[in-house]
Design a protein around this motif. Structure first.
Motif, mmCIF file in Angstrom:
data_model
loop_
_atom_site.group_PDB
_atom_site.id
_atom_site.type_symbol
_atom_site.label_atom_id
_atom_site.label_comp_id
_atom_site.label_asym_id
_atom_site.label_seq_id
_atom_site.Cartn_x
_atom_site.Cartn_y
_atom_site.Cartn_z
ATOM 1 N N ILE A 167 0.876 -1.282 0.029
ATOM 2 C CA ILE A 167 0.070 -0.027 -0.014
ATOM 3 C C ILE A 167 0.931 1.206 0.133
ATOM 4 N N VAL A 168 0.517 2.233 -0.655
ATOM 5 C CA VAL A 168 1.067 3.652 -0.769
ATOM 6 C C VAL A 168 0.101 4.443 -0.179
ATOM 7 N N PHE A 169 0.623 5.486 0.613
ATOM 8 C CA PHE A 169 -0.523 6.395 1.206
ATOM 9 C C PHE A 169 0.445 7.726 1.252
ATOM 10 N N PHE A 170 -0.499 8.889 1.326
ATOM 11 C CA PHE A 170 0.204 10.281 1.606
ATOM 12 C C PHE A 170 -0.418 10.801 2.881
ATOM 13 N N SER A 171 0.303 11.329 3.555
ATOM 14 C CA SER A 171 0.039 12.049 4.930
ATOM 15 C C SER A 171 0.928 12.898 5.318
ATOM 16 N N GLY A 172 0.173 14.131 5.505
ATOM 17 C CA GLY A 172 1.113 15.480 5.956
ATOM 18 C C GLY A 172 2.023 15.770 4.583
ATOM 19 N N GLY A 173 1.592 15.469 3.416
ATOM 20 C CA GLY A 173 2.546 15.752 2.322
ATOM 21 C C GLY A 173 3.718 14.809 2.023
ATOM 22 N N GLU A 174 3.700 13.946 2.920
ATOM 23 C CA GLU A 174 4.703 13.026 2.330
ATOM 24 C C GLU A 174 4.057 11.495 1.953
ATOM 25 N N MET A 175 4.894 10.913 1.212
ATOM 26 C CA MET A 175 4.599 9.653 0.723
ATOM 27 C C MET A 175 5.048 8.440 1.364
ATOM 28 N N TYR A 176 4.167 7.597 1.903
ATOM 29 C CA TYR A 176 4.668 6.460 2.749
ATOM 30 C C TYR A 176 4.379 5.257 1.674
ATOM 31 N N GLU A 177 5.049 4.227 2.068
ATOM 32 C CA GLU A 177 5.182 2.714 1.623
ATOM 33 C C GLU A 177 4.812 1.803 2.553
ATOM 34 N N ILE A 178 4.075 1.059 2.547
ATOM 35 C CA ILE A 178 3.862 -0.233 3.531
ATOM 36 C C ILE A 178 4.279 -1.454 2.808
ATOM 37 N N VAL A 179 5.675 -2.199 3.143
ATOM 38 C CA VAL A 179 6.456 -3.011 2.438
ATOM 39 C C VAL A 179 6.276 -4.061 3.241
ATOM 40 N N SER A 180 5.521 -5.265 2.575
ATOM 41 C CA SER A 180 5.424 -6.621 3.278
ATOM 42 C C SER A 180 6.434 -7.455 3.090
ATOM 43 N N VAL A 181 7.347 -7.837 4.044
ATOM 44 C CA VAL A 181 8.251 -8.894 3.973
ATOM 45 C C VAL A 181 7.835 -10.298 4.886
ATOM 46 N N ALA A 182 7.702 -11.373 3.772
ATOM 47 C CA ALA A 182 7.210 -12.608 4.405
ATOM 48 C C ALA A 182 8.413 -13.112 4.990
ATOM 49 N N ALA A 183 8.316 -14.071 5.748
ATOM 50 C CA ALA A 183 9.474 -14.903 6.580
ATOM 51 C C ALA A 183 10.088 -15.670 5.497
ATOM 52 N N GLY A 184 11.362 -15.583 5.421
ATOM 53 C CA GLY A 184 12.151 -16.276 4.399
ATOM 54 C C GLY A 184 12.431 -15.460 3.426
ATOM 55 N N GLN A 185 11.665 -14.367 3.025
ATOM 56 C CA GLN A 185 11.754 -13.484 1.682
ATOM 57 C C GLN A 185 12.592 -12.165 1.925
ATOM 58 N N GLU A 186 13.349 -12.047 3.021
ATOM 59 C CA GLU A 186 13.992 -10.870 3.164
ATOM 60 C C GLU A 186 14.892 -10.405 2.271
ATOM 61 N N VAL A 187 15.639 -11.375 1.691
ATOM 62 C CA VAL A 187 16.691 -11.094 0.506
ATOM 63 C C VAL A 187 15.989 -10.467 -0.540
ATOM 64 N N LEU A 188 15.108 -11.356 -0.851
ATOM 65 C CA LEU A 188 14.005 -11.015 -2.139
ATOM 66 C C LEU A 188 13.458 -9.472 -2.006
ATOM 67 N N ALA A 189 12.733 -9.326 -1.000
ATOM 68 C CA ALA A 189 12.298 -8.091 -0.683
ATOM 69 C C ALA A 189 13.256 -6.982 -0.876
ATOM 70 N N ALA A 190 14.447 -7.190 -0.242
ATOM 71 C CA ALA A 190 15.404 -5.957 -0.040
ATOM 72 C C ALA A 190 16.054 -5.906 -1.559
ATOM 73 N N HIS A 191 16.100 -6.936 -2.210
ATOM 74 C CA HIS A 191 16.478 -6.676 -3.836
ATOM 75 C C HIS A 191 15.744 -5.956 -4.602
ATOM 76 N N ALA A 192 14.252 -6.386 -4.369
ATOM 77 C CA ALA A 192 13.160 -5.771 -5.051
ATOM 78 C C ALA A 192 13.330 -4.124 -4.902
ATOM 79 N N MET A 193 13.443 -3.779 -3.622
ATOM 80 C CA MET A 193 13.546 -2.341 -3.032
ATOM 81 C C MET A 193 14.786 -1.651 -3.463
ATOM 82 N N LYS A 194 15.807 -2.217 -3.562
ATOM 83 C CA LYS A 194 16.889 -1.539 -4.225
ATOM 84 C C LYS A 194 16.939 -1.407 -5.531
#
Length: 175
Positions: A102-129
């Protein structure tokens, strides 16, 4: 004199939008999007079901018309609980693509809620980089606090977990 559509049209449109954006959303989550209007939400959900505009899965959760109820995306539904923690300050919200739920805006700033399942930490980090650095603040939703040391990518503001009842707990990584 106003008719029912004029009185409840905004809430009904909001419910349809939320069910479409977050298939499998739970009734109690929909109440969170419409604070103080629980009875109205309950009646509108029943009305929308009768009209065939939404459907409810046997195990709970609402889906748009024509979308076959399936196992809901647990990461996205847990991210909805995080969003609801901020909802009184949210200017706009929408779902996003993996691993951002989910992406949302609050106070003029953008926030992203990033879900990282157990065992998927490296995959999520790679995707976010791989994504562009846009200055958004990232709230990382993990299944358990033990994952926190394993997750590292730009823009992390904090971490959180969500229990089965929807209670969100927040964490900061120690430096």
């Amino acid at each position: 004199m106003r008719n029912r559509a004029e009185i409840y049209g905004k809430e009904a449109a909001g419910l349809l939008r939320q069910v479409s954006m977050y298939p499998g959303i739970r009734e109690e989550q929909l109440y969170g999007f419409h604070p103080g209007k629980g009875e109205v939400v309950r009646k509108l959900l029943a009305h929308l079901k009768r009209q065939g505009r939404i459907t409810e899965a046997e195990e709970g959760g609402f889906y748009p018309y024509g979308e076959c109820p399936r196992a809901p995306d647990s990461g996205r539904l847990r991210a909805v609980w995080v969003l609801l923690d901020f909802i009184d300050r949210v200017e706009f919200h929408s779902r996003a693509d993996f691993p951002v739920e989910i992406v949302f805006f609050s106070g003029g700033e953008m926030y992203e809620i990033v879900s990282v399942a157990a065992g998927q930490e490296v995959l999520a980090a790679h995707a976010m980089k791989q994504g562009r650095e846009d200055g958004s603040r990232r709230i990382v939703l993990v299944e358990e606090p033990g994952q926190i040391p394993l997750v590292d990518f730009p823009g992390i503001t904090g971490f959180c977990t969500v229990d089965p009842a929807g209670k969100v707990s927040y964490y900061k990584k120690e430096k």
